[in-house]
Design an enzyme around this catalytic site. Structure first.
Site, PDB file in Angstrom:
ATOM      1  CE  LYS A  42       5.128  35.412 -11.326  1.00  0.00           C
ATOM      2  NZ  LYS A  42       4.557  34.860 -10.083  1.00  0.00           N
ATOM      3  CG  ASP A 103       9.505  52.014  -5.035  1.00  0.00           C
ATOM      4  OD1 ASP A 103       9.130  53.152  -4.759  1.00  0.00           O
ATOM      5  OD2 ASP A 103       9.579  51.111  -4.177  1.00  0.00           O
ATOM      6  CG  PHE A 152       2.108  48.937  -2.136  1.00  0.00           C
ATOM      7  CD1 PHE A 152       3.484  48.892  -2.273  1.00  0.00           C
ATOM      8  CD2 PHE A 152       1.363  47.864  -2.608  1.00  0.00           C
ATOM      9  CE1 PHE A 152       4.116  47.800  -2.855  1.00  0.00           C
ATOM     10  CE2 PHE A 152       1.989  46.769  -3.193  1.00  0.00           C
ATOM     11  CZ  PHE A 152       3.368  46.742  -3.308  1.00  0.00           C
ATOM     12  CB  VAL A 153      -0.347  51.905  -6.958  1.00  0.00           C
ATOM     13  CG1 VAL A 153      -0.564  53.320  -6.467  1.00  0.00           C
ATOM     14  CG2 VAL A 153       1.033  51.775  -7.600  1.00  0.00           C
ATOM     15  CG  ASP A 159       2.616  41.752  -6.897  1.00  0.00           C
ATOM     16  OD1 ASP A 159       3.406  42.551  -7.438  1.00  0.00           O
ATOM     17  OD2 ASP A 159       2.959  40.970  -5.989  1.00  0.00           O
TER      18      ASP A 159
HETATM   19  P1  IMP Z   1      12.652  49.154  -7.233  1.00  0.00           P
HETATM   20  O1  IMP Z   1      13.851  48.287  -7.362  1.00  0.00           O
HETATM   21  O2  IMP Z   1      12.525  49.694  -5.833  1.00  0.00           O
HETATM   22  O3  IMP Z   1      12.567  50.248  -8.250  1.00  0.00           O
HETATM   23  O4  IMP Z   1      11.439  48.171  -7.346  1.00  0.00           O
HETATM   24  C1  IMP Z   1      10.598  48.169  -8.423  1.00  0.00           C
HETATM   25  C2  IMP Z   1       9.660  46.993  -8.310  1.00  0.00           C
HETATM   26  O5  IMP Z   1       9.024  46.961  -7.033  1.00  0.00           O
HETATM   27  C3  IMP Z   1       8.542  47.146  -9.307  1.00  0.00           C
HETATM   28  O6  IMP Z   1       8.866  46.524 -10.521  1.00  0.00           O
HETATM   29  C4  IMP Z   1       7.388  46.482  -8.601  1.00  0.00           C
HETATM   30  O7  IMP Z   1       7.404  45.106  -8.871  1.00  0.00           O
HETATM   31  C5  IMP Z   1       7.649  46.710  -7.144  1.00  0.00           C
HETATM   32  N1  IMP Z   1       6.897  47.875  -6.642  1.00  0.00           N
HETATM   33  C6  IMP Z   1       7.379  49.070  -6.260  1.00  0.00           C
HETATM   34  N2  IMP Z   1       6.384  49.892  -5.851  1.00  0.00           N
HETATM   35  C7  IMP Z   1       5.237  49.190  -6.005  1.00  0.00           C
HETATM   36  C8  IMP Z   1       3.842  49.502  -5.762  1.00  0.00           C
HETATM   37  O8  IMP Z   1       3.425  50.607  -5.336  1.00  0.00           O
HETATM   38  N3  IMP Z   1       2.968  48.505  -6.062  1.00  0.00           N
HETATM   39  C9  IMP Z   1       3.343  47.301  -6.524  1.00  0.00           C
HETATM   40  N4  IMP Z   1       4.613  46.973  -6.775  1.00  0.00           N
HETATM   41  C10 IMP Z   1       5.561  47.904  -6.496  1.00  0.00           C
END
Ligand code: IMP
Ligand code: MG
Length: 179
Positions: A42, A103, A152-153, A159
């Site tokens: 979302k 991330d 964490f943003v 969210d």
């Molecule tokens: P990844 O698989 O680690 O790249 O995860 C990416 C997903 O994690 C993003 O689409 C977000 O939903 C969530 N995410 C990663 N970092 C943050 C953050 O700082 N704030 C909020 N959601 C995050």
């Protein structure tokens, strides 16, 4: 809600400028292509809604929902479960995946390998935010709005435990909220 924010990283005005720049670039790059914008739910809804209005060429949109973090701020498992799949048959489309934040990269890495099997003409990534130092897989964004440090943003769609998505700016949460 506003008291839970330590610092504003990107204001509404700054976000508007970032999104406008991305929109101009994408409109230029895709003018002879068959653009399908794929929003990953979302977190990317607000970004998607703003970005698509900065696109000046014909395009289509679709939405996909995969599970990643649950309520945690750490440890994305990388195992993606499709909660809602695309409606469109993507064969022949130039896909632009619209994501809120890159991330570890595991989520999109999995999404991309899954979508590649469906024979799109191309796949690129547009992320609003990027945390490059957190990457554990070899994945980069073709379009990136801004880099953020390892904090964490929340806000503008992002969210923490499903809250704060409605903040109109991007801010960093006070550590006491999530520790
Ligand atoms: P990844 O698989 O680690 O790249 O995860 C990416 C997903 O994690 C993003 O689409 C977000 O939903 C969530 N995410 C990663 N970092 C943050 C953050 O700082 N704030 C909020 N959601 C995050
Ligand atoms: Mg997300």
């Amino acid at each position: 809600m506003l008291n839970d924010i330590e610092k504003v990283y990107y204001s509404c005005d700054e976000l508007h400028e970032i999104v406008a720049r991305l929109g101009r670039q994408i409109s230029e790059d895709y003018k002879d292509k068959n653009l399908l914008m794929v929003s990953i739910l979302k977190g990317s809804v607000i970004f998607m809604a703003d970005l698509m209005r900065e696109i000046t060429i014909p395009c289509e949109i679709d939405f996909m929902c995969v599970s990643s973090y649950g309520n945690e701020t750490e440890n994305s498992s990388g195992i993606v479960k499709i909660i809602k799949d695309l409606d469109i048959n993507i064969e022949g489309y130039d896909l632009l995946i619209v994501e809120d934040i890159l991330d570890s990269g595991r989520t999109l890495n999995n999404v991309i390998s899954l979508l590649k099997h469906r024979n799109p003409a191309s796949i690129r990534i547009c992320t609003l935010l990027d945390k490059p130092e957190r990457r554990v897989v070899d994945l980069y964004a073709d379009y990136s709005g801004a880099e953020v440090p390892d904090a964490f943003v929340v806000g503008y769609g992002l969210d923490y435990a499903q809250k704060y998505r409605n903040l109109p700016y991007i801010g960093v949460l006070k550590e006491e909220i999530y520790s």
